[in-house]
Write an enzyme that holds these catalytic residues in place. Sequence first.
Site, PDB file in Angstrom:
ATOM      1  CE  LYS A 115      -4.370  -1.689   1.438  1.00  0.00           C
ATOM      2  NZ  LYS A 115      -5.660  -1.228   2.676  1.00  0.00           N
ATOM      3  CE  LYS A 197      -4.978  -8.362  -2.047  1.00  0.00           C
ATOM      4  NZ  LYS A 197      -5.112  -7.773  -0.689  1.00  0.00           N
ATOM      5  CE  LYS A 200     -10.425  -0.125  -2.576  1.00  0.00           C
ATOM      6  NZ  LYS A 200      -9.802  -0.825  -1.472  1.00  0.00           N
TER       7      LYS A 200
HETATM    8  P1  TYM Z   1     -10.195  -6.563   3.579  1.00  0.00           P
HETATM    9  O1  TYM Z   1     -11.437  -5.425   3.766  1.00  0.00           O
HETATM   10  O2  TYM Z   1      -9.433  -6.164   2.388  1.00  0.00           O
HETATM   11  O3  TYM Z   1     -10.912  -7.949   3.014  1.00  0.00           O
HETATM   12  C1  TYM Z   1     -12.247  -8.709   3.903  1.00  0.00           C
HETATM   13  C2  TYM Z   1     -11.709  -9.708   3.820  1.00  0.00           C
HETATM   14  O4  TYM Z   1     -11.791 -10.583   2.437  1.00  0.00           O
HETATM   15  C3  TYM Z   1     -10.621 -11.471   2.160  1.00  0.00           C
HETATM   16  N1  TYM Z   1     -10.180 -10.965   0.829  1.00  0.00           N
HETATM   17  C4  TYM Z   1      -9.742 -12.180  -0.070  1.00  0.00           C
HETATM   18  N2  TYM Z   1     -10.148 -13.500   0.079  1.00  0.00           N
HETATM   19  C5  TYM Z   1      -9.903 -14.093  -1.189  1.00  0.00           C
HETATM   20  N3  TYM Z   1      -9.515 -13.694  -2.254  1.00  0.00           N
HETATM   21  C6  TYM Z   1      -9.156 -12.458  -2.414  1.00  0.00           C
HETATM   22  N4  TYM Z   1      -8.932 -11.905  -3.661  1.00  0.00           N
HETATM   23  C7  TYM Z   1      -9.574 -11.457  -1.457  1.00  0.00           C
HETATM   24  N5  TYM Z   1      -9.688 -10.093  -1.080  1.00  0.00           N
HETATM   25  C8  TYM Z   1      -9.990  -9.903   0.239  1.00  0.00           C
HETATM   26  C9  TYM Z   1      -9.711 -10.816   3.178  1.00  0.00           C
HETATM   27  O5  TYM Z   1      -8.607 -11.462   3.471  1.00  0.00           O
HETATM   28  C10 TYM Z   1     -10.489 -10.432   4.327  1.00  0.00           C
HETATM   29  O6  TYM Z   1     -10.667 -11.485   5.119  1.00  0.00           O
HETATM   30  N6  TYM Z   1      -7.378  -5.718   7.304  1.00  0.00           N
HETATM   31  C11 TYM Z   1      -8.524  -6.646   7.030  1.00  0.00           C
HETATM   32  C12 TYM Z   1      -9.879  -6.184   7.577  1.00  0.00           C
HETATM   33  C13 TYM Z   1      -9.821  -6.266   9.312  1.00  0.00           C
HETATM   34  C14 TYM Z   1      -9.901  -7.517  10.013  1.00  0.00           C
HETATM   35  C15 TYM Z   1      -9.527  -7.112  11.175  1.00  0.00           C
HETATM   36  C16 TYM Z   1     -10.045  -8.899   9.598  1.00  0.00           C
HETATM   37  C17 TYM Z   1      -9.564  -5.363  10.050  1.00  0.00           C
HETATM   38  N7  TYM Z   1      -9.707  -5.798  11.364  1.00  0.00           N
HETATM   39  C18 TYM Z   1      -9.593  -8.087  12.335  1.00  0.00           C
HETATM   40  C19 TYM Z   1      -9.955  -9.899  10.744  1.00  0.00           C
HETATM   41  C20 TYM Z   1      -9.841  -9.341  11.977  1.00  0.00           C
HETATM   42  C21 TYM Z   1      -8.782  -6.151   5.451  1.00  0.00           C
HETATM   43  O7  TYM Z   1      -8.343  -5.109   5.201  1.00  0.00           O
HETATM   44  O8  TYM Z   1      -9.816  -7.164   4.852  1.00  0.00           O
END
Ligand code: TYM
Length: 333
Positions: A115, A197, A200
């Site tokens: 990022k 991956k 967006k």
């Molecule tokens: P975020 O918002 O990017 O994504 C939400 C969830 O979707 C999963 N994910 C994917 N899984 C498979 N293939 C993909 N292409 C893909 N893109 C996203 C992510 O692994 C995630 O599980 N930091 C986290 C949000 C967060 C969080 C937490 C998660 C904040 N606090 C505490 C667990 C526990 C994030 O940015 O996810």
Amino acid sequence: METNKKVIFSGIQPSGALHLGNYLGALRNWVALQDEYNCVYCVVDEHAITVRQDPAALRRQTLELFAQLVACGIDPEKSILFIQSHVPAHAELAWVLNCYTMFGELSRMTQFKDKSAKHADNVNAGLFTYPSLMAADIMLYQADLVPVGEDQKQHVELTRNIVQRFNGIYGDVFTMPDAYIPKVGARVMSLNQPDSKMSKSIPEGCVYLMDSPDEIMRKFKRAITDSDTERCVRYDRANKPGVATLIDIYAAVTGKSYEQIEEEFAGKGYGAFKPAVGEAVVELLRPLREEATRLLADKAYLEGLYRAGAEKAASIAQRTLRKVHKKVGFLPR
Ligand code: TYM
């Protein structure tokens, strides 16, 4: 919350619309785990502002995401569903944990490196300390399991390090959490850049929950494959990454094995395979999109849900925070 059940926590950012990667990698498990565990799920708007957001868009996306989570099957009667900034304990615990997280640890985080390269004009301190806030999310609820996609595994491991460090100094304050990663769908790749991956940031290769069936079909028909003259549907991630991406999605959606899929499309080529994957995804997402649209028409209902969710979350979070403040030596109010 029922005391005999283990605790699940997970979060999702409202920085964009919900996509197929989120759904297959994480959300589907969130839904499936609701009966067996005490589940706490959160729309993490505080995480989202580590990258610059348009305020009106962030508000809209937060509500939309909240509605989409309910539409996907998160049941606010069974699970606690809330918005992160509505529970101040998250930011408060994050500050304390910042003082128990090492600069070196944060510097090694892949997401921070990615990022900060992508947003070189805004490498802010929040982007750097993002994992301590994520650790606070998990630790406030004493979570045992954290259902996430593969890309969040490193952050959960860092959380484990912080738990170990804190408990090592102060005794058993926090539960040690484990990442819970699905066998299929843990890393859904982009349809037009199969070595990245799905996210967006590559919109053409990203299928959104709210995309119309036509839009979904268009994206799958344009998905990158390869120049194999036999146009053979065979799983070979190294040499045929585009086809592997589609097979992975088809496997995750239908529950079929790679062998079954290869057999199903033997001799049929990409012309039959790509629309078949598209159709399967359309049918998976159709009821979810319709339900989200229905829910979004009733803002007052959604408001009632997120208020009640925040109240329940806050009472648990506050308990942990009080304990932590006592342990580190803050004078009680
Ligand atoms: P975020 O918002 O990017 O994504 C939400 C969830 O979707 C999963 N994910 C994917 N899984 C498979 N293939 C993909 N292409 C893909 N893109 C996203 C992510 O692994 C995630 O599980 N930091 C986290 C949000 C967060 C969080 C937490 C998660 C904040 N606090 C505490 C667990 C526990 C994030 O940015 O996810």
